[in-house]
Design an enzyme around this catalytic site. Sequence first.
Site, short mmCIF file in Angstrom:
data_model
loop_
_atom_site.label_atom_id
_atom_site.label_comp_id
_atom_site.label_asym_id
_atom_site.label_seq_id
_atom_site.Cartn_x
_atom_site.Cartn_y
_atom_site.Cartn_z
N TYR A 143 -35.16 41.36 28.53
CA TYR A 143 -36.57 41.76 28.43
C TYR A 143 -37.05 41.43 27.02
O TYR A 143 -36.40 41.79 26.04
CB TYR A 143 -36.71 43.26 28.70
CG TYR A 143 -38.13 43.80 28.58
CD1 TYR A 143 -38.51 44.57 27.49
CD2 TYR A 143 -39.07 43.54 29.56
CE1 TYR A 143 -39.81 45.06 27.38
CE2 TYR A 143 -40.37 44.04 29.46
CZ TYR A 143 -40.73 44.80 28.37
OH TYR A 143 -42.01 45.29 28.26
N ASP A 238 -33.96 37.28 20.04
CA ASP A 238 -34.84 38.45 20.13
C ASP A 238 -34.04 39.67 19.68
O ASP A 238 -33.26 40.23 20.46
CB ASP A 238 -35.35 38.61 21.57
CG ASP A 238 -36.22 39.85 21.71
OD1 ASP A 238 -36.75 40.09 22.81
OD2 ASP A 238 -36.36 40.60 20.71
N LYS A 266 -39.36 47.67 16.53
CA LYS A 266 -38.68 48.98 16.53
C LYS A 266 -38.31 49.45 15.12
O LYS A 266 -39.18 49.88 14.36
CB LYS A 266 -37.47 48.93 17.47
CG LYS A 266 -37.87 48.67 18.95
CD LYS A 266 -36.67 48.69 19.87
CE LYS A 266 -37.01 48.17 21.24
NZ LYS A 266 -37.66 49.20 22.10
P1 KE4 Z 1 -42.51 46.27 22.34
O1 KE4 Z 1 -43.69 45.37 22.70
O2 KE4 Z 1 -42.28 47.34 23.41
O3 KE4 Z 1 -42.62 46.83 20.94
O4 KE4 Z 1 -41.19 45.34 22.33
C1 KE4 Z 1 -40.88 44.57 23.44
C2 KE4 Z 1 -39.40 44.24 23.41
C3 KE4 Z 1 -39.01 42.97 23.03
N1 KE4 Z 1 -37.71 42.62 22.98
C4 KE4 Z 1 -36.75 43.52 23.30
C5 KE4 Z 1 -35.32 43.09 23.22
C6 KE4 Z 1 -37.09 44.83 23.69
O5 KE4 Z 1 -36.11 45.70 24.03
C7 KE4 Z 1 -38.44 45.20 23.76
C8 KE4 Z 1 -38.88 46.58 24.22
N2 KE4 Z 1 -37.85 47.48 24.61
C9 KE4 Z 1 -38.21 48.49 25.56
C10 KE4 Z 1 -36.97 49.33 25.91
N3 KE4 Z 1 -35.90 48.57 26.42
C11 KE4 Z 1 -39.33 49.34 25.06
C12 KE4 Z 1 -39.53 50.66 25.77
C13 KE4 Z 1 -40.74 50.62 26.68
O6 KE4 Z 1 -41.01 49.56 27.28
O7 KE4 Z 1 -41.37 51.69 26.78
#
Ligand code: KE4
Length: 423
Positions: A143, A238, A266
């Site tokens: 993801y 990533d 994060k």
């Molecule tokens: P954000 O747009 O949510 O800040 O980041 C996206 C993203 C990009 N790359 C990786 C490896 C990520 O894990 C994420 C977002 N992680 C999720 C949890 N696995 C965020 C939690 C959510 O979607 O509420």
Amino acid sequence: MSSKSEALFARAQNIMPGGVNSPVRACKSVGCDPLFIARAAGGHMWTVDGLELIDFVMSWGPMLLGHAHPVVEAAALAALKNGASYGAPCPAEVELGELIREIMPNMEMVRMVSSGTEATMSAVRLARGCTGRSRVLKFDGCYHGHSDGFLVSAGSGVATLSIPGTPGVPDAIANLTLLAPYNDLPAVAAQFKAHGADIACVIVEPLAGNVGLIEPAPGFLAGLRKLCDEHGALLIFDEVISGFRAALGGAQARYGVRPDLTTLGKIIGGGFPVGCYGGRRDIMAHIAPSGPVYQAGTLSGNPVAMAAGLATLRELATRDYAALEARTRDFAGEMAGILRAKGRDVVLNQAASLFTLFFTKTPVTDYATAKTQDTAAYGSFYRQMRERGVNLAPSGYECGFTSFAHTDGDFERALAAARAVEL
Ligand code: KE4
């Protein structure tokens, strides 16, 4: 009489889709409603009804120092007194960029954005812009945020909710995303054989955290580096989860493989909305205004968020990552042992301060094996642990996160709760 959380959730569902601002928080896959949080500190959160939770989600990764860390709070509050946002350059964004490069030297230049999605979306646009190629190769179950092209066989909430395909993403865009199973170099080589001249980049979670935790097999990341070099594609790590967590220098330091571009999120904001992409200077030079690849953001380099990020990274640079990894290994290992003693098949994947307990007997090395897990059993485990004051990830396709704030008492209480569950 309904609890305050239940009343808030009823209101929330009337104003926000599913009552949440991010799907996985809705707890749908684990068969319960979300709890509304009033405050958090250290490794704990308190719900609006006063229930204290030992937290192993930690805002999905940002709170590696723990919630409400005094040094981070003080830095953000001090910055806030000078104004929340300027829309003009500020010293803190330069300082944070230089600190990131010091910690992750492969990031020769950086661009701040406001989320992980913005970072990955921009990094892929940059890869396409500077190679003149269109296709992107990603891995089943990984993801990278919710930008259109990434929602093909995505992990995290997409896997959690078993959302089929990519509603809202035109085929013309989805078809530009090539797939391969995680840890499957021959499958990647086959995609390069078929499409190599048009593959702009390979984007990978170098320590996968969105199908639950999956470590790269020995040689996998180095193999991606070699294939990208052979075919003129860029390698994007990533590191939104793994950055500053897999090691201070991220997965690229832990596994010793150099990406062309890295995306961060994060932890980098210490809980404030910050993302970042960066890498080779010759590639980053293509980004406007120094080059023609456009990307922009009103709150990029926000002074308060930059101050929080600086305080966070400076504090992390003083911490003992090996000790936290050992404590996490012991804790997660004992948790797995407790569940197995109850007759449950459990596969534990753990690395650094990340862990996932898969309710399966199949070793989990990719999305297909992650899907052998018994999600109903995980849901029962989740609900019983939460009733006993332990907040685990509300999905079998996510990671558990420890922090430098979790105490021995926290780990012991969580293990005691696990001993009491009935599975
Ligand atoms: P954000 O747009 O949510 O800040 O980041 C996206 C993203 C990009 N790359 C990786 C490896 C990520 O894990 C994420 C977002 N992680 C999720 C949890 N696995 C965020 C939690 C959510 O979607 O509420």
